[in-house]
Design a protein around this motif. Structure first.
Motif, PDB file in Angstrom:
ATOM      1  N   ASP A 175       0.780  -1.123  -0.033  1.00 23.17           N
ATOM      2  CA  ASP A 175       0.004   0.010  -0.068  1.00 23.17           C
ATOM      3  C   ASP A 175       0.759   1.152  -0.112  1.00 23.17           C
ATOM      4  N   GLU A 176       0.272   2.317   0.197  1.00 25.27           N
ATOM      5  CA  GLU A 176       1.059   3.718   0.095  1.00 25.27           C
ATOM      6  C   GLU A 176       2.100   3.956   1.118  1.00 25.27           C
ATOM      7  N   THR A 177       1.735   3.073   2.245  1.00 29.89           N
ATOM      8  CA  THR A 177       2.738   3.297   3.490  1.00 29.89           C
ATOM      9  C   THR A 177       4.000   2.564   3.067  1.00 29.89           C
ATOM     10  N   CYS A 178       4.157   1.327   2.523  1.00 31.61           N
ATOM     11  CA  CYS A 178       5.255   0.495   2.429  1.00 31.61           C
ATOM     12  C   CYS A 178       5.776   0.545   0.808  1.00 31.61           C
ATOM     13  N   ARG A 179       4.956   1.122  -0.292  1.00 35.16           N
ATOM     14  CA  ARG A 179       5.488   1.005  -1.592  1.00 35.16           C
ATOM     15  C   ARG A 179       6.434   1.916  -1.736  1.00 35.16           C
ATOM     16  N   PRO A 180       6.484   3.164  -1.259  1.00 35.84           N
ATOM     17  CA  PRO A 180       7.630   4.220  -1.682  1.00 35.84           C
ATOM     18  C   PRO A 180       8.987   3.607  -1.084  1.00 35.84           C
ATOM     19  N   GLN A 181       8.910   3.182  -0.036  1.00 32.66           N
ATOM     20  CA  GLN A 181      10.476   2.564   0.583  1.00 32.66           C
ATOM     21  C   GLN A 181      10.777   1.387  -0.209  1.00 32.66           C
ATOM     22  N   TYR A 182       9.928   0.570  -0.469  1.00 29.49           N
ATOM     23  CA  TYR A 182      10.231  -0.597  -1.461  1.00 29.49           C
ATOM     24  C   TYR A 182      10.749  -0.185  -2.858  1.00 29.49           C
ATOM     25  N   ARG A 183       9.953   0.890  -3.383  1.00 27.88           N
ATOM     26  CA  ARG A 183      10.292   1.453  -4.629  1.00 27.88           C
ATOM     27  C   ARG A 183      11.875   1.940  -4.732  1.00 27.88           C
ATOM     28  N   GLU A 184      12.160   2.756  -3.751  1.00 27.83           N
ATOM     29  CA  GLU A 184      13.368   3.234  -3.493  1.00 27.83           C
ATOM     30  C   GLU A 184      14.735   1.999  -3.403  1.00 27.83           C
ATOM     31  N   ARG A 185      14.148   1.139  -2.719  1.00 27.35           N
ATOM     32  CA  ARG A 185      15.282  -0.182  -2.561  1.00 27.35           C
ATOM     33  C   ARG A 185      15.444  -0.782  -3.854  1.00 27.35           C
ATOM     34  N   LEU A 186      14.174  -0.864  -4.545  1.00 26.94           N
ATOM     35  CA  LEU A 186      14.243  -1.795  -5.791  1.00 26.94           C
ATOM     36  C   LEU A 186      15.103  -0.812  -7.172  1.00 26.94           C
ATOM     37  N   GLN A 187      14.719   0.487  -7.003  1.00 28.39           N
ATOM     38  CA  GLN A 187      15.625   1.349  -7.681  1.00 28.39           C
ATOM     39  C   GLN A 187      17.144   1.421  -7.503  1.00 28.39           C
ATOM     40  N   GLU A 188      17.249   1.281  -6.135  1.00 27.76           N
ATOM     41  CA  GLU A 188      18.975   1.052  -5.873  1.00 27.76           C
ATOM     42  C   GLU A 188      19.405  -0.077  -6.320  1.00 27.76           C
ATOM     43  N   PHE A 189      18.584  -1.208  -6.334  1.00 27.40           N
ATOM     44  CA  PHE A 189      19.108  -2.576  -6.824  1.00 27.40           C
ATOM     45  C   PHE A 189      19.274  -2.424  -8.311  1.00 27.40           C
ATOM     46  N   LEU A 190      18.325  -1.994  -9.086  1.00 32.51           N
ATOM     47  CA  LEU A 190      18.278  -1.876 -10.520  1.00 32.51           C
ATOM     48  C   LEU A 190      19.492  -0.968 -11.001  1.00 32.51           C
ATOM     49  N   ALA A 191      19.930   0.130 -10.140  1.00 31.38           N
ATOM     50  CA  ALA A 191      20.803   1.123 -10.674  1.00 31.38           C
ATOM     51  C   ALA A 191      22.165   0.261 -10.796  1.00 31.38           C
ATOM     52  N   GLY A 192      22.308  -0.709 -10.368  1.00 33.96           N
ATOM     53  CA  GLY A 192      23.654  -1.619 -10.161  1.00 33.96           C
ATOM     54  C   GLY A 192      23.677  -2.726 -11.077  1.00 33.96           C
ATOM     55  N   LEU A 193      22.716  -2.815 -12.004  1.00 33.43           N
ATOM     56  CA  LEU A 193      22.563  -3.855 -12.982  1.00 33.43           C
ATOM     57  C   LEU A 193      23.100  -3.335 -14.545  1.00 33.43           C
ATOM     58  N   ASP A 194      23.294  -4.286 -15.332  1.00 36.43           N
ATOM     59  CA  ASP A 194      23.930  -3.739 -16.694  1.00 36.43           C
ATOM     60  C   ASP A 194      22.602  -3.539 -17.514  1.00 36.43           C
ATOM     61  N   LEU A 195      21.854  -2.403 -17.648  1.00 35.65           N
ATOM     62  CA  LEU A 195      20.615  -2.534 -18.375  1.00 35.65           C
ATOM     63  C   LEU A 195      20.696  -1.238 -19.310  1.00 35.65           C
ATOM     64  N   ASP A 196      19.998  -1.490 -20.395  1.00 36.29           N
ATOM     65  CA  ASP A 196      19.870  -0.506 -21.586  1.00 36.29           C
ATOM     66  C   ASP A 196      19.196   0.785 -21.235  1.00 36.29           C
ATOM     67  N   GLU A 197      19.401   1.884 -21.911  1.00 36.06           N
ATOM     68  CA  GLU A 197      18.820   2.927 -21.432  1.00 36.06           C
ATOM     69  C   GLU A 197      17.326   3.264 -21.429  1.00 36.06           C
ATOM     70  N   ALA A 198      16.692   2.307 -22.316  1.00 38.27           N
ATOM     71  CA  ALA A 198      15.121   2.406 -22.361  1.00 38.27           C
ATOM     72  C   ALA A 198      14.672   1.492 -21.159  1.00 38.27           C
ATOM     73  N   THR A 199      15.403   0.450 -20.549  1.00 37.77           N
ATOM     74  CA  THR A 199      15.006  -0.097 -19.308  1.00 37.77           C
ATOM     75  C   THR A 199      15.345   0.867 -18.264  1.00 37.77           C
ATOM     76  N   ARG A 200      16.483   1.498 -18.196  1.00 36.11           N
ATOM     77  CA  ARG A 200      16.664   2.347 -17.213  1.00 36.11           C
ATOM     78  C   ARG A 200      15.805   3.520 -17.032  1.00 36.11           C
ATOM     79  N   ALA A 201      15.260   4.122 -18.025  1.00 38.09           N
ATOM     80  CA  ALA A 201      14.105   5.116 -18.034  1.00 38.09           C
ATOM     81  C   ALA A 201      12.909   4.477 -17.504  1.00 38.09           C
ATOM     82  N   ARG A 202      12.749   3.323 -17.923  1.00 37.40           N
ATOM     83  CA  ARG A 202      11.444   2.480 -17.185  1.00 37.40           C
ATOM     84  C   ARG A 202      11.584   2.198 -15.767  1.00 37.40           C
ATOM     85  N   ALA A 203      12.756   2.040 -15.142  1.00 36.96           N
ATOM     86  CA  ALA A 203      12.968   1.882 -13.817  1.00 36.96           C
ATOM     87  C   ALA A 203      12.995   3.115 -13.123  1.00 36.96           C
ATOM     88  N   ARG A 204      13.141   4.251 -13.845  1.00 33.12           N
ATOM     89  CA  ARG A 204      13.075   5.733 -13.261  1.00 33.12           C
ATOM     90  C   ARG A 204      11.519   5.807 -13.037  1.00 33.12           C
TER      91      ARG A 204
END
Length: 426
Positions: A175-204
């Motif tokens: 819900d709205e109380t836990c999704r923002p924190q999870y979103r940040e955690r997931l974005q941090e994880f995805l930032a360390g992956l070898d992704l193309d620019e289109a996928t990085r834009a989607r992650a943002r």
């Protein structure tokens, strides 16, 4: 070009299936099984427009989704307005509920709809550009028991068709109380992956959508991705536990799939999908979930809702995979064979009586002979054939033939309807 000019045959657009007899009988059987299951649970019918303002889907479905960014049929009408053929049903239902003030009455508002939806995708078995769906929405109450009811309506519909080779996959998207924190955690994880620019834009924009990426090279990097179900708030965790308890009480089996990601942005909390492995890559036959916040996002009250969309096309393919024909019953109950013009004149009003009595009735038209007329009766799938010729007219009778056994006997013409109803009821 000399001689007779060759005619151009016009075909249906690519990715748009026709359903003509006899296949259309299976289509109707599947659609009706789902809508009947919904009606038994108190869902009223709503008829939605085929197209809506494009803004409705951009705001309601989510600009980062493939549906909005790649798949919508959007065009400018003659008044210069941007309109879109509906790609899904929930946003349109929510718009109608707000517009007509249904949310100001008794809650939950429980609605059912059916019809075609449109997405520009690469056509293949089970994936069409015009897809047929039945959906239900229950709006205005956040109750785990209601989540379970929605899921059970779909489960009951599939089982009423005789299907058994499907499974229900279930998760919670928080819900709205836990999704923002999870979103940040997931974005941090995805930032360390070898992704193309289109996928990085989607992650943002929406990092959850990256978890739904089907490319093997991306999926391999997502093995250790944090999962929403492991970071639920206390309230979301309790809600999910209650949904599972209600499903257990209803006898609806399920498996928890923590990696499930639905293709639309509005889902929160309970999210589910029905999967059939007999369909190959396009294994989903329907799914849905809860969408807290969608109504407020579309300009209405801040009310919760939950619903599903079941694919009629894919359900038909799943039934075929199991060797089930949902249209096994004939297209009519009674078939009339009239031998001669006088007999036909007598048969026509008798057929009308059958129809008024609630039975499906047809007859052999076109003055065909007895052999051709009985072939037509066989093809109709009728349980009973009524035969009237000159001899029967003189006697004031009709011959009733039970098609399954071949037994036949004469009955008075003026009581043939009641007699046949008795046979069919027995």
């Amino acid at each position: 070009m000399t001689g007779r000019q060759k005619k151009t045959v016009i075909k249906a657009p690519k990715g748009v299936p026709d359903y003509a007899p006899p296949a259309s009988a299976a289509f109707v059987a599947v659609r009706d099984a789902i809508t009947h299951s919904a009606r038994r649970a108190g869902y009223g019918h709503i008829e939605l427009p085929i197209f809506e303002e494009t803004t409705l889907f951009a705001r309601g479905v989510g600009e980062s989704t493939d549906v909005v960014s790649k798949e919508m049929y959007t065009f400018e009408d003659r008044g210069g307005r941007s309109v879109t053929l509906r790609p899904e049903g929930t946003a349109g239902v929510m718009r109608a509920v707000i517009e007509h003030g249904l949310d100001r009455g008794q809650l939950p508002v429980k609605l059912c709809y059916a019809g075609p939806f449109f997405r520009y995708e690469r056509p293949q078995a089970g994936r069409y550009r015009q897809l047929q769906q039945v959906g239900i929405e229950a709006i205005g109450v956040d109750d785990p028991a209601l989540d379970a009811e929605v899921i059970a309506v779909a489960d009951e519909a599939f089982r009423s068709l005789g299907m058994s080779g499907f499974r229900l996959e279930l998760t919670s998207l928080g819900d709205e109380t836990c999704r923002p924190q999870y979103r940040e955690r997931l974005q941090e994880f995805l930032a360390g992956l070898d992704l193309d620019e289109a996928t990085r834009a989607r992650a943002r924009i929406n990092p959850l959508r990256v978890l739904d990426d089907k490319r093997p090279e991306v999926r391999a990097q997502l093995e250790d991705a944090p999962l929403m179900i492991d970071h639920l708030s206390e309230a979301s965790a309790e809600h999910f536990a209650a949904v599972r308890a209600h499903l257990d009480a209803l006898g609806v089996p399920y498996v928890v799939n923590p990696r499930m990601v639905r293709g639309l942005d509005y889902y929160t909390k309970t999210t589910f999908e029905f999967v059939h492995d007999g369909l190959g890559a396009q294994s989903g036959i329907g799914g849905g979930g809860r969408y807290d916040g969608l109504m407020a996002q579309l300009g209405g009250q801040d009310l919760s809702g939950i619903g599903f969309g079941i694919g009629v096309d894919r359900t038909m393919l799943a039934l075929q995979a199991e060797g089930i024909d949902p249209s096994a019953t004939g297209r009519v109950d009674v078939y009339g064979v009239a031998l001669g013009a006088r007999a036909k004149a007598a048969m026509v009003p008798v057929l009308a009586q059958f129809r008024r009595a609630g039975l499906r009735a047809d007859m052999a038209y076109g003055d065909r002979g007895m052999k051709g007329a009985f072939k037509a009766a066989d093809r109709s799938g009728a349980a009973v054939t009524i035969v009237v010729g000159e001899d029967e007219l003189e006697a004031g009778t009709a011959v009733i033939k039970t098609m399954a056994t071949g037994e036949q006997h004469a009955v008075p013409l003026d009581s043939v309807v009641d007699h046949v109803r008795g046979l069919l009821d027995g």
